[in-house]
Each structure stands twice: as C-alpha cells, then as structure tokens.
Design a protein around this motif. Structure first.
Motif, PDB file in Angstrom:
ATOM      1  N   SER A 120      19.992  49.135  80.773  1.00 33.23           N
ATOM      2  CA  SER A 120      20.527  47.893  80.222  1.00 33.23           C
ATOM      3  C   SER A 120      21.241  47.136  81.346  1.00 33.23           C
ATOM      4  N   PRO A 121      21.540  45.852  81.154  1.00 37.15           N
ATOM      5  CA  PRO A 121      22.228  45.094  82.212  1.00 37.15           C
ATOM      6  C   PRO A 121      23.585  45.697  82.543  1.00 37.15           C
ATOM      7  N   LEU A 122      23.923  45.670  83.825  1.00 36.53           N
ATOM      8  CA  LEU A 122      25.240  46.136  84.264  1.00 36.53           C
ATOM      9  C   LEU A 122      26.258  45.050  83.934  1.00 36.53           C
ATOM     10  N   PRO A 123      27.313  45.374  83.174  1.00 33.04           N
ATOM     11  CA  PRO A 123      28.318  44.354  82.831  1.00 33.04           C
ATOM     12  C   PRO A 123      28.889  43.709  84.084  1.00 33.04           C
ATOM     13  N   ASP A 124      29.230  42.434  83.983  1.00 36.43           N
ATOM     14  CA  ASP A 124      29.738  41.691  85.132  1.00 36.43           C
ATOM     15  C   ASP A 124      30.968  42.347  85.751  1.00 36.43           C
ATOM     16  N   ALA A 125      31.830  42.894  84.911  1.00 33.74           N
ATOM     17  CA  ALA A 125      33.049  43.520  85.433  1.00 33.74           C
ATOM     18  C   ALA A 125      32.737  44.708  86.331  1.00 33.74           C
ATOM     19  N   PHE A 126      31.619  45.379  86.068  1.00 37.74           N
ATOM     20  CA  PHE A 126      31.243  46.544  86.871  1.00 37.74           C
ATOM     21  C   PHE A 126      30.490  46.141  88.142  1.00 37.74           C
ATOM     22  N   VAL A 127      30.151  44.854  88.270  1.00 39.72           N
ATOM     23  CA  VAL A 127      29.487  44.385  89.492  1.00 39.72           C
ATOM     24  C   VAL A 127      30.496  44.209  90.616  1.00 39.72           C
ATOM     25  N   GLU A 128      31.741  43.824  90.278  1.00 36.27           N
ATOM     26  CA  GLU A 128      32.743  43.510  91.294  1.00 36.27           C
ATOM     27  C   GLU A 128      33.052  44.667  92.243  1.00 36.27           C
ATOM     28  N   PRO A 129      33.210  45.914  91.759  1.00 28.70           N
ATOM     29  CA  PRO A 129      33.519  46.999  92.699  1.00 28.70           C
ATOM     30  C   PRO A 129      32.429  47.231  93.749  1.00 28.70           C
ATOM     31  N   ILE A 130      31.206  46.811  93.460  1.00 27.14           N
ATOM     32  CA  ILE A 130      30.125  46.990  94.442  1.00 27.14           C
ATOM     33  C   ILE A 130      30.438  46.202  95.703  1.00 27.14           C
ATOM     34  N   THR A 131      31.025  45.014  95.556  1.00 33.48           N
ATOM     35  CA  THR A 131      31.374  44.200  96.718  1.00 33.48           C
ATOM     36  C   THR A 131      32.370  44.929  97.605  1.00 33.48           C
ATOM     37  N   ALA A 132      33.377  45.543  96.986  1.00 33.69           N
ATOM     38  CA  ALA A 132      34.377  46.285  97.762  1.00 33.69           C
ATOM     39  C   ALA A 132      33.738  47.444  98.519  1.00 33.69           C
ATOM     40  N   LEU A 133      32.776  48.102  97.901  1.00 35.25           N
ATOM     41  CA  LEU A 133      32.106  49.232  98.556  1.00 35.25           C
ATOM     42  C   LEU A 133      31.227  48.758  99.711  1.00 35.25           C
ATOM     43  N   LEU A 134      30.593  47.589  99.550  1.00 34.54           N
ATOM     44  CA  LEU A 134      29.779  47.051 100.647  1.00 34.54           C
ATOM     45  C   LEU A 134      30.646  46.623 101.825  1.00 34.54           C
ATOM     46  N   LYS A 156      16.309  44.808  87.566  1.00 39.17           N
ATOM     47  CA  LYS A 156      16.932  43.633  86.946  1.00 39.17           C
ATOM     48  C   LYS A 156      18.140  44.007  86.099  1.00 39.17           C
ATOM     49  N   ASN A 157      18.890  45.039  86.562  1.00 34.35           N
ATOM     50  CA  ASN A 157      20.127  45.411  85.888  1.00 34.35           C
ATOM     51  C   ASN A 157      21.271  44.488  86.276  1.00 34.35           C
ATOM     52  N   VAL A 158      21.106  43.778  87.393  1.00 31.17           N
ATOM     53  CA  VAL A 158      22.125  42.821  87.810  1.00 31.17           C
ATOM     54  C   VAL A 158      21.462  41.475  88.049  1.00 31.17           C
ATOM     55  N   CYS A 159      22.206  40.416  87.823  1.00 31.72           N
ATOM     56  CA  CYS A 159      21.721  39.050  88.012  1.00 31.72           C
ATOM     57  C   CYS A 159      21.844  38.678  89.490  1.00 31.72           C
ATOM     58  N   LYS A 160      20.781  38.107  90.070  1.00 27.85           N
ATOM     59  CA  LYS A 160      20.803  37.745  91.494  1.00 27.85           C
ATOM     60  C   LYS A 160      21.899  36.742  91.793  1.00 27.85           C
ATOM     61  N   GLU A 161      22.097  35.787  90.903  1.00 21.22           N
ATOM     62  CA  GLU A 161      23.120  34.778  91.127  1.00 21.22           C
ATOM     63  C   GLU A 161      24.519  35.396  91.139  1.00 21.22           C
ATOM     64  N   SER A 162      24.760  36.381  90.251  1.00 23.13           N
ATOM     65  CA  SER A 162      26.086  37.008  90.216  1.00 23.13           C
ATOM     66  C   SER A 162      26.345  37.822  91.477  1.00 23.13           C
ATOM     67  N   VAL A 163      25.285  38.365  92.081  1.00 26.50           N
ATOM     68  CA  VAL A 163      25.436  39.095  93.339  1.00 26.50           C
ATOM     69  C   VAL A 163      25.941  38.159  94.436  1.00 26.50           C
ATOM     70  N   ILE A 164      25.369  36.953  94.479  1.00 28.33           N
ATOM     71  CA  ILE A 164      25.807  35.972  95.470  1.00 28.33           C
ATOM     72  C   ILE A 164      27.229  35.512  95.181  1.00 28.33           C
ATOM     73  N   GLU A 165      27.517  35.255  93.896  1.00 30.74           N
ATOM     74  CA  GLU A 165      28.825  34.734  93.511  1.00 30.74           C
ATOM     75  C   GLU A 165      29.955  35.712  93.809  1.00 30.74           C
ATOM     76  N   THR A 166      29.691  37.004  93.744  1.00 28.19           N
ATOM     77  CA  THR A 166      30.740  38.002  93.989  1.00 28.19           C
ATOM     78  C   THR A 166      30.923  38.308  95.474  1.00 28.19           C
ATOM     79  N   GLY A 167      30.185  37.614  96.342  1.00 32.10           N
ATOM     80  CA  GLY A 167      30.408  37.752  97.775  1.00 32.10           C
ATOM     81  C   GLY A 167      29.689  38.891  98.452  1.00 32.10           C
ATOM     82  N   MET A 168      28.638  39.419  97.848  1.00 30.17           N
ATOM     83  CA  MET A 168      27.931  40.550  98.447  1.00 30.17           C
ATOM     84  C   MET A 168      27.035  40.151  99.617  1.00 30.17           C
TER      85      MET A 168
END
Length: 529
Positions: A120-134, A156-168
C-alpha cells in the motif's frame, strides 16, 4: 599442614601461640596468590566496565529507549496493519535523526524491509525520515536507504513529487558523485524514475546532467544502465532535451550504442531518436559524424534483440527523412546487411522500410543498383524461414524499385531460376492474397527477354493456375492483373502451348463479358505495378 592444624586445635582455649616458621611461610604464599588473583580479576573487570561505559544503551537512557523501540518495530514489520501506528513513527524519526550510525542503519534496514513487503502507499509522514537517512554521514546508511527508495518508487509506494518536495534529490545527486558503484547505481535508478515525471525534470537538470553523463561512461554495467535510463527520460521534453544536448549528451549517447548490454543500447537509441526528431539539434547530431552514427545504428539493426533492431531502424529512418545521413553510403551498408542476414525476418522487414525511405529521398537508380539492395531483397525471397509479413514487405519493396525502368532491366537480367520459382510459388498460395498479388505483379513487371522467358517457361502450368484464380476473384485489381498478364504472356507461343485445357481462356472471356467495369480495364504499364 597436619601438624599445624593439630597444634591449633589443641590450644583452642589458650592464648594463641607464636606462628611457627612453617605457618608463616604458608601465609605469605597464600597472600601472594590472593594478590595475583585479585590483580587478574581487577583487570578483567576493568575491561568489561570499560565496554559497558562506551555502550550507548548504558551511557544514555534515550538511546537505550531507541534501541528498544527499534526492536518493537522489527517485531511488527511483518504485519502491515501495525507498521504505521502512533508508536513506530516517533521511533523512526528518532532513529533517523540520531548521530549514531548503527541506529541510523537500524532505521534504514527497517525501510528496506518494508520496501520489499509493502503493498500500500507509504504515508507521507513516514516519507520524511528517509530524507534524514539519505543525509547521513555514513555511506552504508545512504546505500541501504537509497536501495529501499528504489523499491518504493518501482512499486509506486511513494509519490515522485513528494520525494522531490521532501528534499531527497540533493543527497541523491550527491551520491552520483560518491565514487561507490553501489551508491551510484541506486541513486541513478532513483533519479531515472524521478526524471520520468515531467514536473521533476527541471529540478534534476540543474545539478544532475553532468554527473549522469559521467556515469553513463562508467565501467560498472549496472551504473551505466541506470544512467542511460535517466538520460532517456531527459529527452522526453523540449527543454530538458535542449539542456542535455548543450551539456554534450549526443556523443555520449552515440557511444552507448556500442554497449554490450542490450538495455543500454535500447535506451541510447531511443534517446537519439527523440533528439533527431527536433530540428534544432541536427547540427550537433551531424557534428559526431553521420557515417559513424549510421554505422553504429546499422550494427544495432542486426541485433538479435528485436526491439533494439526495430528502434535502430526507426532512428535511421528519422535521420534519413530529415536529411541527416549520407544516403548513398547508408544504402550500400543496407545492401551488405541484407546479403549477410537473408534469413532474419525482423532485419529484412526493417531494411525494406529503410530502402523505401532512402529511395524516396531523391536517390538515383545508379546508387540503388550499386548498393546491392536489389539482389539482397531477391535473396531474402529464397529463405524458407521468412514470415508472410516479411515476404509481403519484401515484395512491396521490389515492386516499388521495379517501377524504375533501369532497375527493372537490371533485375530482368540478374534474377535466378530459384528466385523466379519462388515468385511463382508465392503467387499461387492462397493464405495471404496480398502476398500472392505482389508476387504476381513482380513477375508481370519483368521484361520478357529470352533469358527471363527461359526461367519462366518451366512454371507456365503453375502460372496459368494462379491467373485462373485471379480472374475468378471479385477484387478488381486481381482481375486487372490477370488480364494484363495474360495479354503479355500470349506473345510467347510456348505459353499458349502450355495452356491447352481452355479453362483459362474461357474464364478470361467470361470475365470480359461479365461487367462493364472489367471490360473497360486496360493492361497496366509495368511502371504502375
């Protein structure tokens, strides 16, 4: 010892006696042994306590809680309904923000695990920690996290646009220059998938084009593959294509045509096809050398990978129509290719399309004759492994070329007995009417020289049969061809002798009387086919 014990026991109630020299010696030995044992025990304790003092779990209570939180996360991650609860998110954030690489790696491994099992899609809140790890200072943490992100993007568990928006994107582009093949491979794959979104291409182009072009020349196959994939996506819009060409992308893409990996060949060929479709990039395409480009594409046309061969042909056709390549030289190379690959259906089909385009680009008859394309096409007819679709394209191409008088004369004097027999055979088959029509039309277009008639006479019986079938059909073009061929062959007395049963003449007479439309048909000239 025995004597001393007795002495002590006998005088228990009296005042203690002075120690004898033997007892004193024993006490001294015991004390010395005890001191040595204590020193060894003290040394061992110091080692253990030293390690315990360095442990984050004992040195810092919050760090110990983080480790406990991660243990609970691991226990829950096989149950997707429990992964995204109120407890797991704060734990992941603390682990990702920690200055301890081991704890960061724990969070990275957690993301890698769920990237393989998440449906299922990864919730937006759980996308943010990925940026810190990168953004971690530990390369292993970055590699593990980028690998997890590749999986999440693919599924497609994460949105491409949200990846850019979170600074990855910033750490991903930095990983392209890390020098570590695995990190470069993972980050290239992420950038390639992000570039497939039109809204992300501009962001990638600012700092990503030059590193991608450098990695496209990498000796690591996986890195080169993902870099070529990303470069292909950058040719899907006018602005990004322009930026890529200005950065020197065309020579790199032409070089990738020679790659040993079929996927890299396909990506680079498709990218060049996209670039060739835009006129403003033609000078840069020509600057790499039209002959070198055409040679590379022709080599790819002979690839055993059908999609690569087809894409190379399309790229050649695009370049030819736009006048980017040396047509005569290219036509000669196509003729040689036909002679060496007379049983390759895909290659012959693509060559027919290319020959038709080249001949339509103001090519003269002399150039076609010298190219060996005619003999190459005739050789393809003899192959028993060609599909009907390929044979249809070959016969269409031959009909087109025979509309030129000079080429018709050349073919009439160079065709072999086997090729004439094959044309007669194809004219009489009934599974593919268009193929039968094309084959019969080619026979009709040959000049009836004595040399050609000697090749055709052994087949007059078969010829009369397919002409009879043509006259019976309701399709006017078949009737027309049958009438024209009959009128032409009647000039050879041997044909009239071979057709003795009268059925063909009767059918011809009946067809003339049947409709006014057919009676008005005149035999077509050879140039009309």
């Amino acid at each position: 010892m025995c004597k001393t014990s007795v002495c002590l026991g006998a005088n228990r109630m009296s005042s203690p006696p002075e120690p004898t020299p033997g007892c004193s010696r024993l006490l001294r030995d015991f004390a010395e042994r005890l001191r040595r044992v204590w020193e060894e025990f003290k040394y061992k304790l110091e080692e253990v306590f030293g390690e315990l003092l360095q442990c984050t779990c004992f040195g810092n209570a919050p760090e110990r809680r983080l480790a406990q939180d991660f243990l609970s996360l691991q226990l829950m991650c096989d149950d997707e309904t429990q992964v995204f609860n109120q407890r797991s998110l704060p734990a992941l954030k603390r682990l990702a923000a920690s200055q301890n690489a081991d704890l960061q790696m724990s969070a990275a491994i957690y993301y890698l695990h769920i990237s393989h099992h998440l449906n299922s899609p990864l919730p937006d809140a759980f996308v943010e920690p990925i940026t810190a790890l990168l953004l971690s200072s530990d390369l292993d943490v970055q590699k593990t996290t980028s690998f997890a992100l590749v999986n999440l993007l693919v599924k497609k568990n994460v949105c491409k646009e949200s990846v850019i928006e979170t600074g990855m994107l910033v750490p991903l582009l930095e990983l392209l220059q890390s020098g570590d093949p695995m990190a470069q491979c993972h980050s290239c794959a992420c950038v390639a998938m992000l570039a497939s979104s039109e809204s992300n291409r501009d962001s990638i182009l600012v700092d990503g084009v030059m590193p991608l072009l450098a990695l496209a020349k990498s000796y690591d196959p996986a890195v080169q593959l993902n870099a070529a994939w990303a470069l292909l996506h950058l040719t899907h819009s006018d602005w990004s294509t322009r930026a890529l060409c200005q950065a020197g992308g065309i020579p790199v893409l032409v070089l990738l045509l020679q790659s040993s990996r079929s996927e890299v060949q396909f990506y680079s060929c498709t990218a060049l096809c996209n670039i060739a479709a835009v006129q403003e990039h033609h000078p840069k395409l020509l600057s790499v050398g039209g002959h070198y480009l055409s040679k590379s594409l022709l080599t790819l046309m002979s690839s055993s990978v059908e999609k690569n061969a087809a894409q190379a042909c399309r790229c050649l056709q695009t370049a030819t129509k736009l006048g980017l390549l040396m047509s005569e030289g290219l036509l000669r190379e196509v003729g040689q290719l036909l002679h060496h690959s007379s049983s390759n259906s895909a290659l012959i089909s693509q060559s027919c399309e290319l020959i038709a385009d080249l001949c339509g680009a103001c090519m003269d008859e002399q150039a076609v004759t010298e190219s060996l394309c005619l003999s190459g096409l005739l050789r393809g007819l003899e192959s028993p492994s060609l599909s009907d679709e390929t044979l249809l394209r070959v016969t269409l191409c031959l009909r087109h070329l025979m509309s030129w008088e000079g080429l018709r004369t050349t073919l009439s004097t160079s065709v072999s007995p086997e090729q004439v027999g094959r044309l007669v055979q194809l004219s009489g088959q009934t599974r593919n009417p268009e193929l039968a029509y094309n084959s019969a039309a080619i026979i009709h277009m040959f000049e009836l020289t004595e040399g050609f008639l000697q090749l055709l006479r052994p087949h007059y019986s078969a010829v009369s049969k397919y002409l009879f079938l043509f006259l019976k059909r309701k399709d006017v073009k078949f009737q027309q061809l049958g009438i024209a061929a009959m009128a032409k062959l009647k000039n050879d007395g041997d044909f009239l002798t071979a057709v003795t049963d009268g059925d063909l003449e009767a059918r011809l007479s009946h067809r003339h009387e049947e409709t006014e439309e057919t009676r008005m048909i005149q035999p077509p000239s050879p140039s009309s086919g």
